[in-house]
Design a protein around this motif. Structure first.
Motif, PDB file in Angstrom:
ATOM      1  N   VAL A  60       0.834  -1.208   0.000  1.00  0.00           N
ATOM      2  CA  VAL A  60       0.000   0.000   0.000  1.00  0.00           C
ATOM      3  C   VAL A  60       0.868   1.257   0.000  1.00  0.00           C
ATOM      4  CG1 VAL A  60      -1.541   1.368   1.461  1.00  0.00           C
ATOM      5  CG2 VAL A  60      -2.051  -1.035   1.023  1.00  0.00           C
ATOM      6  N   ALA A  61       1.950   1.231   0.767  1.00  0.00           N
ATOM      7  CA  ALA A  61       2.827   2.404   0.830  1.00  0.00           C
ATOM      8  C   ALA A  61       3.481   2.684  -0.516  1.00  0.00           C
ATOM      9  CB  ALA A  61       3.896   2.191   1.900  1.00  0.00           C
ATOM     10  N   GLU A  62       3.830   1.626  -1.239  1.00  0.00           N
ATOM     11  CA  GLU A  62       4.505   1.790  -2.527  1.00  0.00           C
ATOM     12  C   GLU A  62       3.526   2.163  -3.638  1.00  0.00           C
ATOM     13  OE1 GLU A  62       6.453  -1.961  -2.876  1.00  0.00           O
ATOM     14  OE2 GLU A  62       8.283  -1.264  -1.869  1.00  0.00           O
ATOM     15  N   MET A  63       2.287   1.660  -3.530  1.00  0.00           N
ATOM     16  CA  MET A  63       1.282   1.939  -4.563  1.00  0.00           C
ATOM     17  C   MET A  63      -0.069   2.219  -3.922  1.00  0.00           C
ATOM     18  SD  MET A  63       2.171  -0.827  -7.574  1.00  0.00           S
ATOM     19  CE  MET A  63       1.868  -2.235  -6.481  1.00  0.00           C
TER      20      MET A  63
ATOM     21  N   GLY B 260       2.331  -3.609  17.131  1.00  0.00           N
ATOM     22  CA  GLY B 260       2.960  -2.969  15.976  1.00  0.00           C
ATOM     23  C   GLY B 260       2.022  -2.373  14.957  1.00  0.00           C
ATOM     24  N   LYS B 261       0.746  -2.282  15.259  1.00  0.00           N
ATOM     25  CA  LYS B 261      -0.212  -1.737  14.291  1.00  0.00           C
ATOM     26  C   LYS B 261       0.078  -0.269  14.002  1.00  0.00           C
ATOM     27  CE  LYS B 261      -3.840  -2.627  16.804  1.00  0.00           C
ATOM     28  NZ  LYS B 261      -3.133  -3.126  18.014  1.00  0.00           N
ATOM     29  N   THR B 262       0.278   0.514  15.047  1.00  0.00           N
ATOM     30  CA  THR B 262       0.549   1.928  14.858  1.00  0.00           C
ATOM     31  C   THR B 262       1.881   2.140  14.145  1.00  0.00           C
ATOM     32  OG1 THR B 262      -0.736   2.471  16.844  1.00  0.00           O
ATOM     33  CG2 THR B 262       0.800   4.143  16.042  1.00  0.00           C
ATOM     34  N   HIS B 263       2.845   1.309  14.447  1.00  0.00           N
ATOM     35  CA  HIS B 263       4.150   1.388  13.761  1.00  0.00           C
ATOM     36  C   HIS B 263       3.952   1.246  12.254  1.00  0.00           C
ATOM     37  CE1 HIS B 263       8.671   0.287  13.845  1.00  0.00           C
ATOM     38  NE2 HIS B 263       8.333   0.636  12.617  1.00  0.00           N
ATOM     39  N   LEU B 264       3.167   0.262  11.831  1.00  0.00           N
ATOM     40  CA  LEU B 264       2.923   0.070  10.400  1.00  0.00           C
ATOM     41  C   LEU B 264       2.196   1.263   9.797  1.00  0.00           C
ATOM     42  CD1 LEU B 264       1.946  -3.708  10.009  1.00  0.00           C
ATOM     43  CD2 LEU B 264       4.051  -2.555   9.280  1.00  0.00           C
ATOM     44  N   LEU B 265       1.295   1.861  10.546  1.00  0.00           N
ATOM     45  CA  LEU B 265       0.556   3.014  10.040  1.00  0.00           C
ATOM     46  C   LEU B 265       1.519   4.174   9.749  1.00  0.00           C
ATOM     47  CD1 LEU B 265      -2.507   3.058   9.614  1.00  0.00           C
ATOM     48  CD2 LEU B 265      -2.731   4.368  11.718  1.00  0.00           C
ATOM     49  N   HIS B 266       2.417   4.438  10.692  1.00  0.00           N
ATOM     50  CA  HIS B 266       3.418   5.484  10.472  1.00  0.00           C
ATOM     51  C   HIS B 266       4.327   5.117   9.305  1.00  0.00           C
ATOM     52  CE1 HIS B 266       2.999   8.218  13.997  1.00  0.00           C
ATOM     53  NE2 HIS B 266       2.430   7.160  14.551  1.00  0.00           N
ATOM     54  N   ALA B 267       4.733   3.849   9.240  1.00  0.00           N
ATOM     55  CA  ALA B 267       5.644   3.416   8.174  1.00  0.00           C
ATOM     56  C   ALA B 267       5.018   3.612   6.795  1.00  0.00           C
ATOM     57  CB  ALA B 267       6.026   1.949   8.383  1.00  0.00           C
ATOM     58  N   ILE B 268       3.734   3.323   6.682  1.00  0.00           N
ATOM     59  CA  ILE B 268       3.031   3.519   5.409  1.00  0.00           C
ATOM     60  C   ILE B 268       3.081   4.988   5.003  1.00  0.00           C
ATOM     61  CG2 ILE B 268       0.764   3.495   4.293  1.00  0.00           C
ATOM     62  CD1 ILE B 268       0.128   0.990   5.988  1.00  0.00           C
ATOM     63  N   GLY B 269       2.729   5.868   5.937  1.00  0.00           N
ATOM     64  CA  GLY B 269       2.722   7.293   5.625  1.00  0.00           C
ATOM     65  C   GLY B 269       4.097   7.817   5.274  1.00  0.00           C
ATOM     66  N   ASN B 270       5.108   7.406   6.025  1.00  0.00           N
ATOM     67  CA  ASN B 270       6.469   7.879   5.767  1.00  0.00           C
ATOM     68  C   ASN B 270       6.973   7.434   4.402  1.00  0.00           C
ATOM     69  OD1 ASN B 270       6.994   9.320   8.191  1.00  0.00           O
ATOM     70  ND2 ASN B 270       7.329   7.405   9.287  1.00  0.00           N
ATOM     71  N   LEU B 271       6.789   6.146   4.065  1.00  0.00           N
ATOM     72  CA  LEU B 271       7.299   5.636   2.798  1.00  0.00           C
ATOM     73  C   LEU B 271       6.515   6.209   1.617  1.00  0.00           C
ATOM     74  CD1 LEU B 271       9.309   3.831   1.361  1.00  0.00           C
ATOM     75  CD2 LEU B 271       7.697   1.923   1.592  1.00  0.00           C
TER      76      LEU B 271
ATOM     77  N   GLN C  72       5.128   9.105   1.363  1.00  0.00           N
ATOM     78  CA  GLN C  72       5.572  10.478   1.112  1.00  0.00           C
ATOM     79  C   GLN C  72       6.968  10.518   0.495  1.00  0.00           C
ATOM     80  OE1 GLN C  72       4.986  12.344   5.009  1.00  0.00           O
ATOM     81  NE2 GLN C  72       3.165  13.371   4.225  1.00  0.00           N
ATOM     82  N   GLN C  73       7.814   9.538   0.838  1.00  0.00           N
ATOM     83  CA  GLN C  73       9.129   9.465   0.223  1.00  0.00           C
ATOM     84  C   GLN C  73       9.020   9.122  -1.259  1.00  0.00           C
ATOM     85  OE1 GLN C  73      11.637   6.765   2.437  1.00  0.00           O
ATOM     86  NE2 GLN C  73      11.156   7.762   4.388  1.00  0.00           N
ATOM     87  N   HIS C  74       8.121   8.190  -1.581  1.00  0.00           N
ATOM     88  CA  HIS C  74       7.945   7.769  -2.969  1.00  0.00           C
ATOM     89  C   HIS C  74       7.280   8.857  -3.805  1.00  0.00           C
ATOM     90  CE1 HIS C  74       8.456   3.136  -2.975  1.00  0.00           C
ATOM     91  NE2 HIS C  74       9.337   3.713  -2.202  1.00  0.00           N
ATOM     92  N   THR C  75       6.345   9.574  -3.181  1.00  0.00           N
ATOM     93  CA  THR C  75       5.598  10.600  -3.920  1.00  0.00           C
ATOM     94  C   THR C  75       5.613  11.909  -3.150  1.00  0.00           C
ATOM     95  OG1 THR C  75       4.113   8.829  -4.692  1.00  0.00           O
ATOM     96  CG2 THR C  75       3.423  11.101  -5.099  1.00  0.00           C
ATOM     97  N   PRO C  76       6.655  12.727  -3.316  1.00  0.00           N
ATOM     98  CA  PRO C  76       6.700  14.024  -2.626  1.00  0.00           C
ATOM     99  C   PRO C  76       5.452  14.852  -2.948  1.00  0.00           C
ATOM    100  CG  PRO C  76       8.824  13.519  -3.615  1.00  0.00           C
ATOM    101  CD  PRO C  76       7.861  12.478  -4.126  1.00  0.00           C
TER     102      PRO C  76
END
Length: 471
Positions: free
Chosen positions: A150-153, A170-181, A183-187
């Motif tokens: 989901v983070a990549e596409m 680790g649910k919240t960790h994954l939520l943050h990770a999705i948002g961070n990645l 935004q990195q892929h699509t500024p």
């Protein structure tokens, strides 16, 4: 005296540069006053949030906040006053409780009006919570893979993505990770990260101010909507309806929705069926508590990330063997053991880890995990409410017994993370639906009864922090 901060605050005091300059000077003074390891464990994780009217608000991770207050509260207070040359009160708060400072707003000293196109959320993504820092194990492999896809596409794979599991897995960790990645892929990607509690508070505030346009723009005009702890939407009919429409508009516009929850959609009995159906319409992925290899990997990663030094494997094994169900408690135990060794000058070892955990959780044998289970929680609840453990297990429907029993079941599920069938068996052989109903009743009463909320919160603190009853 250092204080805890319970509610959100605005940021209308010092500018961002003034705040950072003050905090850097405080950090510098504290660094010279304590050892490097002590500084890394206790002081380095702290972040300045607000300096206003003689009050310095500092964000501290939940896992160390009480210890910082008790061990370093006076030092923080004294150092802040020395640096500023005036009376200063230091308040510690959880990350995300205070809105990030907008330097332009702060320097003008006036509240910035939110426009309909301003989609910056109250809660912010934590850059440390990324996929590289997430330990993959048998219990979370599917959720991790789905989150990464989901983070990549965004909106191209699983929409919505619904991740569920017990607290602290680790649910919240994954939520943050999705948002961070993402935004990195699509500024420039518009990401709204919020919790059900934050969504509710902002919705109520928007109604009070008569400004629903800004609220809707904030959460609907986005490319990626991340909602944490969806179970807290339950029993809030107007908020639930608003999120239903928000969910529909985001998905219908081709944007991505990711939701985390402590149970699967079908078990959210207090939510309307139509919203449960929406949650279940995409991919539903579960997260289970980490197994022993995963717990060891989590401890090793946390030690590296926070520069805790050379933590012996035997010490980490002692922690991993005893803290089994909750990653936050696992990491908190590591911090406590390392800090104790640093403060006392004792070499880290299996014996030291055992001693520290025994002090935190007195009366427990060396083979038990320190996170209290249903038995210990029942004892705490019986002492708090003045009822016996036998009465909690009984079939009595007396109001004097029912409420404490429901609280004990709720805490066993929400804080200790015990399985529903196990909780039911621990309370006189009841079934899992009874436990779910008890959790629902507690959430409803806590939302409407401040006294009940205070009692439940106090018990939560005792469970997480052993016998420490003060925030």
């Amino acid at each position: 005296m250092i204080c805890g901060l319970s509610g959100p605050r605005s940021t209308t005091g010092a500018t961002l540069s003034e705040l950072e300059n003050t905090w850097n000077r405080i950090r510098s003074d504290l660094r010279s006053a304590v050892s490097d390891s002590t500084f890394q464990v206790w002081i380095d994780p702290l972040k300045p949030a607000l300096l206003e009217d003689g009050v310095l608000v500092v964000e501290a991770p939940d896992s160390i906040r009480r210890w910082v207050e008790s061990r370093f509260g006076e030092a923080l207070q004294r150092t802040a006053e020395n640096v500023r040359g005036q009376a200063t009160r230091v308040e510690l708060t959880s990350p995300g409780k205070v809105r990030p400072i907008d330097s332009a707003t702060a320097s003008s000293g006036s509240e910035k009006q939110e426009s309909a196109g301003d989609c910056k959320p109250t809660l912010t993504l934590n850059p440390k919570l990324c996929f590289d820092q997430f330990v993959i194990g048998e219990g979370n492999r599917l959720a991790h893979a789905a989150a990464l896809a989901v983070a990549e596409m965004p909106s191209q794979t699983y929409n919505p993505l619904f991740i569920y599991g017990p607290p602290g897995t680790g649910k919240t960790h994954l939520l943050h990770a999705i948002g961070n990645l993402a935004q990195q892929h699509t500024p420039g990607l518009k990401v709204a990260f919020t919790s059900a509690e934050d969504f509710t508070n902002r919705f109520v505030d928007s109604i009070r101010r008569g400004d629903m346009t800004s609220f809707k723009g904030r959460f609907r005009d986005v490319d990626l909507l991340l909602l944490d702890d969806a179970q807290f939407l339950a029993s809030k009919s107007r908020t639930e309806e608003e999120f239903f429409h928000t969910f529909n508009q985001v998905v219908d516009s081709g944007s991505q929705v990711v939701v985390t929850c402590d149970r699967m959609p079908g078990d959210l009995d207090a939510l309307e069926q139509r919203l449960r159906d929406r949650f279940a319409s995409g991919l539903v992925a579960d997260i289970a508590p980490p197994d022993m290899p995963s717990r060891m990997a989590i401890l090793a990663m946390r030690a590296r990330r926070d520069s805790l030094g050379d933590v012996p494997v035997e010490a980490m094994e002692a922690i991993a063997e005893r803290v089994k169900g909750n990653v936050r408690m696992l990491e908190g135990a590591l911090i406590r053991v390392v800090a104790y060794g640093s403060l006392t000058g004792t070499r880290l070892s299996r014996d030291l880890a055992g001693q520290v955990l025994d002090q935190l959780y007195p009366g427990r044998n060396g083979n038990a995990e320190p996170t209290p289970g249903a038995r210990e929680i029942k004892q705490m609840v019986s002492e708090t409410f003045g009822v016996s453990v036998v009465e909690l297990d009984s079939k009595s429907r007396s109001a004097r017994i029912v409420w404490p029993r429901q609280v004990a079941m709720y805490l066993s599920r929400e804080v200790a993370g015990e399985p529903l069938p196990q909780i039911g068996m621990a309370f006189g052989g009841r079934n899992h639906s009874t436990v779910l109903n008890a959790c629902k009743r507690v959430r409803e009463r806590v939302a409407s009864d401040p006294k009940a909320a205070l009692t439940v919160k106090s018990l939560e603190r005792r469970i997480v922090g052993g016998d420490d009853r003060a925030e």
